[in-house]
Scaffold this active site. Sequence first.
Site, short mmCIF file in Angstrom:
data_model
loop_
_atom_site.label_atom_id
_atom_site.label_comp_id
_atom_site.label_asym_id
_atom_site.label_seq_id
_atom_site.Cartn_x
_atom_site.Cartn_y
_atom_site.Cartn_z
N CYS A 35 38.84 35.53 -6.76
CA CYS A 35 39.98 34.45 -6.94
C CYS A 35 41.10 34.96 -7.51
O CYS A 35 42.11 34.21 -7.54
CB CYS A 35 39.36 33.24 -7.59
N ASP A 37 41.64 35.51 -10.97
CA ASP A 37 41.42 35.64 -12.39
C ASP A 37 40.03 35.18 -12.75
O ASP A 37 39.51 34.72 -12.14
CB ASP A 37 42.66 34.83 -13.08
N CYS A 62 47.05 37.64 -14.46
CA CYS A 62 48.44 37.83 -14.56
C CYS A 62 48.62 37.53 -16.10
O CYS A 62 47.98 37.24 -16.72
CB CYS A 62 49.22 36.90 -13.47
N CYS A 106 46.14 28.71 -15.30
CA CYS A 106 45.64 29.81 -16.20
C CYS A 106 44.97 29.10 -17.59
O CYS A 106 44.31 29.69 -18.13
CB CYS A 106 46.72 30.72 -16.89
#
Lengths: 276, 391
Positions: A35, A37, A62, A106
């Site tokens: 996926c 992350d 990221c 995130c």
Amino acid sequence: MWDYTDKVKEFFLNPKNIGEIDNPDAVGEVGSIICGDALRLTLKVDKETNRIIDARFQTFGCASAIASSSALTELIKGKTLDEALQISNQDIADFLGGLPKEKMHCSVMGREALEAAINNYKGIPTVVEEEGRVVCQCFNVTEEKIRKVAMENHLTTVDDITNYTKAGGGCGECKSEIEAILRDIWLIKKPEKLTKQKKLTNLQKIALIQEIIEKEIRPALQSDGGDIEIIDIEGNKVVIAMRGMCTGCVMSGVTIDSIQNKLREFVGEEITVEVQ
Amino acid sequence: MNTIYLDNNATTKVAPEVIEEMIPYLSIFYGNPSSMHTFGGQLLKKIEEAREKVALLIGADPEEIIFTSGGTESDNTAIFSAAELYPTKKHIITTRVEHPAVRNFCKHLARRGYRITFLPVNNQGQLNIDDLLKAIDDDTLLVSVMFANNEVGNIFPIQEIGEILRERHILFHTDAVQAVGKIPIDLKKLPVDMLSLSGHKLHAPKGIGVLYIRKGTRFFPYIRGGHQEKGRRAGTENVPSIIGLGKACELAIQNINIEYNYISKLRDKLETSLIKLCPDVRINGDPQNRLPNTTNLSFEYIEGEAILLRMNEYGICASSGSACTSGSLEPSHVLRAMGVPFTAIHGSIRFSLSRYNTEEEIDKVIEILPGIVNDLRLLSPFGRDRLIRKH
Ligand code: FES
């Protein structure tokens, strides 16, 4: 290029608490390389006080994923487990001075890793995400997660859900299902912020009707491409007009009934809703 | 800090010679070429000179050149024109690795009832000609296959495809935006009916492009209005940019062979050094058959945006096929079509060079990047051992 705050950049370029604790007391692992992350959080916990004495992370992802993970470790160090559990994904984003909305997932990953680690410490088997009903096949997101994140962050549109969970960001095939879940949450769930009121003056009644329609009804309809407009409020009669996808929708009768029910519940039994 | 620009497949620096050539047409000669007076009318001659230069670069006839606003408009126009002219045919063949300018226009037509075949590629990004032959049927209107891929640099067998299609009387369009100026193209020998090119990929400004239409190919305009470009593309001509593009094409003709050797040598040095210095790196694409300026590398266990932003701190510009760099959450459709494993797609970095890059710049990247990769890998929960343990 993403517009990252200086704090995001700082925590990405010089992340704090990186790595893995030897013999950790708790481990939380979320995400997957597929996926895009993943986060592994390890904690050292003082058994007497239940305080987190050390927290370290390893992140595949990221810049904002790395910054969010590092921010999380800073936020939880020194806190008791109960205090740490109070930290929301929004707190992580706020600590960083905000994240681009497309990157909010995130911060959600950070919060999930924290929960997983604390469950691991308490010996509660983590509800593995795959166990729920998977709504988004592309990113393996369950209905449970969508509901949870939507309620915690007051999300009302499919785009919001995509920004916070990635669900819907791939092939897009799950979008209508996400919409249905949102509709279900926001039309059926009792609004948290409004309490039932008694004996309203006319002006108060108008204001309350407007508020409920604006805050509780229109967002759900808009997430579906539809909308309504208040045309008039005359005593107990609320006159509305259907807009967007709601115009001519075969289900409009159901929509009107649910609007009327909601207004009756929160404003008064005598309310009727009519379409212009 | 000096910028080390290795993102030339995104856009290029406008050549100083091009700027110089353009300036008078931005300042002194600002007339409208359609005007009756000499002040504007004289510009028509300059436009024709530019057209000749473009034609020369790709082996075309000047009258086969239509100036457009860029690659996207050219691609859209080519497909639109074919669809308008042959409304009974409803099948288009293209590839899974096209630029969005072709891909999304085809998807748009699919919603209008067209059947679109997206040809697959193998793990090196190459097409299988048998797949094309199998896909063709009586309903096939147009085949659109890019000349070279923007992400990995693969060059496609345009000659071979063109010959097959010519025999079967099927229109052939190629998006040559990444190829023109980088490799020699001669449309006298190449059986292509329509070709798109874009100015800003070959050191001309942004906002100018060309659609080549072979003589004898029927054409239906996409943008309608005035009589400019012989009624084939309405709108007042972008005179300075057209003149700039002409100059850029002239420079490309002069330099193409020298550049090919110079740039590919730098690219190869960058690639081999990085592979040597960083473990677990793979080359995406077909190393034998690609543009001289492009290399696409995957650094396993780490993510592309993170690599890009760390490089950015040193002024190094490249790009990534990772999802996190774009608004979309889907990683590069090109790398996915090639079956590059997800573990590698997320960590993919594209370096694309130009004649303005120097050996010192490449040395600098070779010096800095392995440290960045190592750093990010220390941060990553995935390492070779863990991945093996997990799967
Ligand atoms: S299934 Fe959700 S985006 Fe594909």
